[in-house]
Design an enzyme around this catalytic site. Structure first.
Site, PDB file in Angstrom:
ATOM      1  N   ASN A  54      42.990  56.281  52.029  1.00  0.00           N
ATOM      2  CA  ASN A  54      42.756  58.035  52.172  1.00  0.00           C
ATOM      3  C   ASN A  54      42.856  58.001  50.511  1.00  0.00           C
ATOM      4  O   ASN A  54      43.400  57.146  49.524  1.00  0.00           O
ATOM      5  CB  ASN A  54      44.578  57.482  52.742  1.00  0.00           C
ATOM      6  CG  ASN A  54      45.102  59.100  51.804  1.00  0.00           C
ATOM      7  OD1 ASN A  54      44.082  60.132  51.828  1.00  0.00           O
ATOM      8  ND2 ASN A  54      45.932  59.225  52.374  1.00  0.00           N
ATOM      9  N   TRP A  55      41.604  58.524  50.415  1.00  0.00           N
ATOM     10  CA  TRP A  55      41.489  58.430  48.802  1.00  0.00           C
ATOM     11  C   TRP A  55      42.228  59.345  47.973  1.00  0.00           C
ATOM     12  O   TRP A  55      42.202  59.607  47.203  1.00  0.00           O
ATOM     13  CB  TRP A  55      39.878  58.926  48.467  1.00  0.00           C
ATOM     14  CG  TRP A  55      39.055  57.941  49.106  1.00  0.00           C
ATOM     15  CD1 TRP A  55      39.336  57.003  49.431  1.00  0.00           C
ATOM     16  CD2 TRP A  55      38.026  57.708  48.351  1.00  0.00           C
ATOM     17  NE1 TRP A  55      38.159  56.272  49.496  1.00  0.00           N
ATOM     18  CE2 TRP A  55      37.087  56.982  49.306  1.00  0.00           C
ATOM     19  CE3 TRP A  55      36.691  59.539  48.010  1.00  0.00           C
ATOM     20  CZ2 TRP A  55      35.595  57.340  48.865  1.00  0.00           C
ATOM     21  CZ3 TRP A  55      35.147  58.806  47.884  1.00  0.00           C
ATOM     22  CH2 TRP A  55      34.895  57.509  48.650  1.00  0.00           C
ATOM     23  N   LYS A  56      43.237  60.444  49.037  1.00  0.00           N
ATOM     24  CA  LYS A  56      44.156  61.645  47.865  1.00  0.00           C
ATOM     25  C   LYS A  56      42.942  62.408  47.209  1.00  0.00           C
ATOM     26  O   LYS A  56      41.845  62.575  47.562  1.00  0.00           O
ATOM     27  CB  LYS A  56      45.328  61.493  47.254  1.00  0.00           C
ATOM     28  CG  LYS A  56      45.693  59.597  49.062  1.00  0.00           C
ATOM     29  CD  LYS A  56      47.524  59.557  47.967  1.00  0.00           C
ATOM     30  CE  LYS A  56      47.516  58.638  49.365  1.00  0.00           C
ATOM     31  NZ  LYS A  56      49.857  58.180  49.077  1.00  0.00           N
ATOM     32  N   HIS A 105      50.777  63.150  57.345  1.00  0.00           N
ATOM     33  CA  HIS A 105      50.754  62.529  56.229  1.00  0.00           C
ATOM     34  C   HIS A 105      52.284  63.350  54.955  1.00  0.00           C
ATOM     35  O   HIS A 105      52.704  63.945  54.883  1.00  0.00           O
ATOM     36  CB  HIS A 105      49.921  62.308  54.740  1.00  0.00           C
ATOM     37  CG  HIS A 105      49.472  61.119  53.950  1.00  0.00           C
ATOM     38  ND1 HIS A 105      50.277  61.366  53.194  1.00  0.00           N
ATOM     39  CD2 HIS A 105      49.065  60.264  53.853  1.00  0.00           C
ATOM     40  CE1 HIS A 105      50.395  60.225  52.094  1.00  0.00           C
ATOM     41  NE2 HIS A 105      49.771  59.252  52.760  1.00  0.00           N
ATOM     42  N   GLU A 158      53.279  62.550  52.566  1.00  0.00           N
ATOM     43  CA  GLU A 158      52.638  64.111  51.221  1.00  0.00           C
ATOM     44  C   GLU A 158      52.485  65.784  51.647  1.00  0.00           C
ATOM     45  O   GLU A 158      52.544  66.126  51.221  1.00  0.00           O
ATOM     46  CB  GLU A 158      51.300  63.225  50.044  1.00  0.00           C
ATOM     47  CG  GLU A 158      52.118  61.700  49.340  1.00  0.00           C
ATOM     48  CD  GLU A 158      50.700  61.447  49.089  1.00  0.00           C
ATOM     49  OE1 GLU A 158      49.757  61.568  48.834  1.00  0.00           O
ATOM     50  OE2 GLU A 158      51.412  60.322  48.762  1.00  0.00           O
ATOM     51  N   GLU A 209      54.064  55.208  58.272  1.00  0.00           N
ATOM     52  CA  GLU A 209      54.069  55.015  57.030  1.00  0.00           C
ATOM     53  C   GLU A 209      55.546  55.004  56.263  1.00  0.00           C
ATOM     54  O   GLU A 209      55.887  55.668  55.853  1.00  0.00           O
ATOM     55  CB  GLU A 209      53.059  55.677  55.742  1.00  0.00           C
ATOM     56  CG  GLU A 209      51.566  55.398  55.726  1.00  0.00           C
ATOM     57  CD  GLU A 209      50.646  56.095  55.291  1.00  0.00           C
ATOM     58  OE1 GLU A 209      49.395  55.290  54.960  1.00  0.00           O
ATOM     59  OE2 GLU A 209      50.765  57.214  54.516  1.00  0.00           O
ATOM     60  N   GLY A 233      52.810  54.361  47.626  1.00  0.00           N
ATOM     61  CA  GLY A 233      51.986  54.346  45.866  1.00  0.00           C
ATOM     62  C   GLY A 233      52.871  53.593  45.473  1.00  0.00           C
ATOM     63  O   GLY A 233      53.452  53.869  43.967  1.00  0.00           O
ATOM     64  N   SER A 286      51.320  50.649  50.383  1.00  0.00           N
ATOM     65  CA  SER A 286      51.191  49.527  49.076  1.00  0.00           C
ATOM     66  C   SER A 286      50.727  48.226  49.764  1.00  0.00           C
ATOM     67  O   SER A 286      50.680  47.199  49.380  1.00  0.00           O
ATOM     68  CB  SER A 286      52.465  49.034  48.071  1.00  0.00           C
ATOM     69  OG  SER A 286      52.859  50.353  47.900  1.00  0.00           O
ATOM     70  N   GLY A 300      46.162  53.371  50.710  1.00  0.00           N
ATOM     71  CA  GLY A 300      46.315  53.977  49.645  1.00  0.00           C
ATOM     72  C   GLY A 300      45.261  53.515  48.148  1.00  0.00           C
ATOM     73  O   GLY A 300      43.969  54.090  48.360  1.00  0.00           O
ATOM     74  N   GLY A 301      45.883  54.151  47.274  1.00  0.00           N
ATOM     75  CA  GLY A 301      45.478  53.103  46.099  1.00  0.00           C
ATOM     76  C   GLY A 301      44.243  52.194  46.059  1.00  0.00           C
ATOM     77  O   GLY A 301      43.642  52.313  45.064  1.00  0.00           O
TER      78      GLY A 301
HETATM   79  P1  PGA Z   1      49.542  53.568  49.053  1.00  0.00           P
HETATM   80  O1  PGA Z   1      49.199  55.006  49.757  1.00  0.00           O
HETATM   81  O2  PGA Z   1      48.806  52.736  49.623  1.00  0.00           O
HETATM   82  O3  PGA Z   1      48.968  53.936  47.732  1.00  0.00           O
HETATM   83  O4  PGA Z   1      50.435  52.817  48.834  1.00  0.00           O
HETATM   84  C1  PGA Z   1      49.188  54.854  51.122  1.00  0.00           C
HETATM   85  C2  PGA Z   1      48.670  56.461  51.810  1.00  0.00           C
HETATM   86  O5  PGA Z   1      49.386  57.016  51.901  1.00  0.00           O
HETATM   87  O6  PGA Z   1      47.856  56.669  52.623  1.00  0.00           O
END
Ligand code: PGA
Length: 247
Positions: free
Chosen positions: A9-11, A92, A94, A164, A170, A209, A230-231
């Site tokens: 997930n590149w956001k 998600h 967010e 998640e 994050g 993470s 994500g990251g």
């Molecule tokens: P993260 O994000 O790996 O940066 O914690 C995961 C996500 O939000 O899907």
């Protein structure tokens, strides 16, 4: 057996040139892996990537809750299908916390995706407060039941679940493999209550993470079928290292 999947997930990251570079590096290796590899770039890049992909699957990070019409700034599930998107993330944390997305809207989006042949990746997960109060399982069950409302047995096989925990997204704090496995087993139980034995065929991904140093231990757990990253998906080397945990 559920499919093994690693999804990035590149956001809201990567300018066009950087995105193409990352996509090409990952796509070049994706076919040699023991799991399905998905990238979910910003929506602007989905069409280009879905058209040129060789080994990867491509997903969006969001979709409108409407079919079509006067909704400035939105894109529909049918549009995603028309540009050959394979997947779309819904719910998600967010989207829920920053954009006020409700479980009902998540369900509307999920239904539209299923109706249009785009596979939803349905996210669920508790906040730190909810975990500290001991309500994490109730929260996740509620999100799953509401998100999957009116989804048939046949359709649910197209859905991927991503657990998640919000406190791990994050933050650099990963759920321990025991914490993650416990919740994944519970999610499988909830799915089993609703859908019976086909729950064993539904992929349940862990997100929060996840990185090369902890992926192997997490993915070795019985009910963890992969990760939503994500990251660590923003760098080809670390994303591929996570995916190689299955090899
Ligand atoms: P993260 O994000 O790996 O940066 O914690 C995961 C996500 O939000 O899907």
């Amino acid at each position: 057996m559920a499919r093994k999947i690693v999804a990035g997930n590149w956001k809201m990251n990567k300018l066009a040139d950087e995105a193409i570079d990352l996509f090409e590096k990952v796509d070049a290796v994706g076919g040699d892996l023991a799991c399905e590899l998905i990238v979910c770039p910003p929506a602007l890049y989905v069409q280009n990537f879905a058209k040129s992909k060789k080994a990867l699957k491509v997903g969006a990070q969001n979709v409108a809750k409407y079919v079509q019409g006067a909704y400035t700034g939105e894109w529909s599930a049918a549009m995603l299908k028309s540009v050959s998107a394979d997947y779309c993330i819904v719910g998600h944390s967010e989207r829920r916390s920053l954009f006020g997305e409700t479980d009902e809207e998540v369900n509307d989006k999920l239904q539209l995706l299923l109706n249009n042949g785009v596979a939803p990746i349905l996210c669920c997960g508790e906040t730190l407060d909810q975990r500290e109060c001991g309500t994490e399982k109730d929260v996740v069950k509620d999100q799953l039941f509401k998100g999957l409302k009116d989804v048939s047995k046949e359709s649910v096989l197209k859905v991927v679940i991503a657990y998640e925990p919000v406190w791990a997204i994050g933050t650099g704090v990963t759920a321990s493999s025991e914490q993650a496995q416990e919740m994944h087993a519970y999610i499988r139980l909830v799915l089993n209550e609703k859908y019976g034995d086909i729950s064993n065929e539904i992929s349940i991904l862990y997100g929060g993470s996840c990185k090369p140093s902890n992926a192997k231990e997490l993915f070795a757990c019985k009910d963890i079928d992969g990760g939503l990253i994500g990251g660590a998906s923003l760098d080809a080397e670390s994303f591929l290292a996570i995916a190689k945990s299955f090899n």
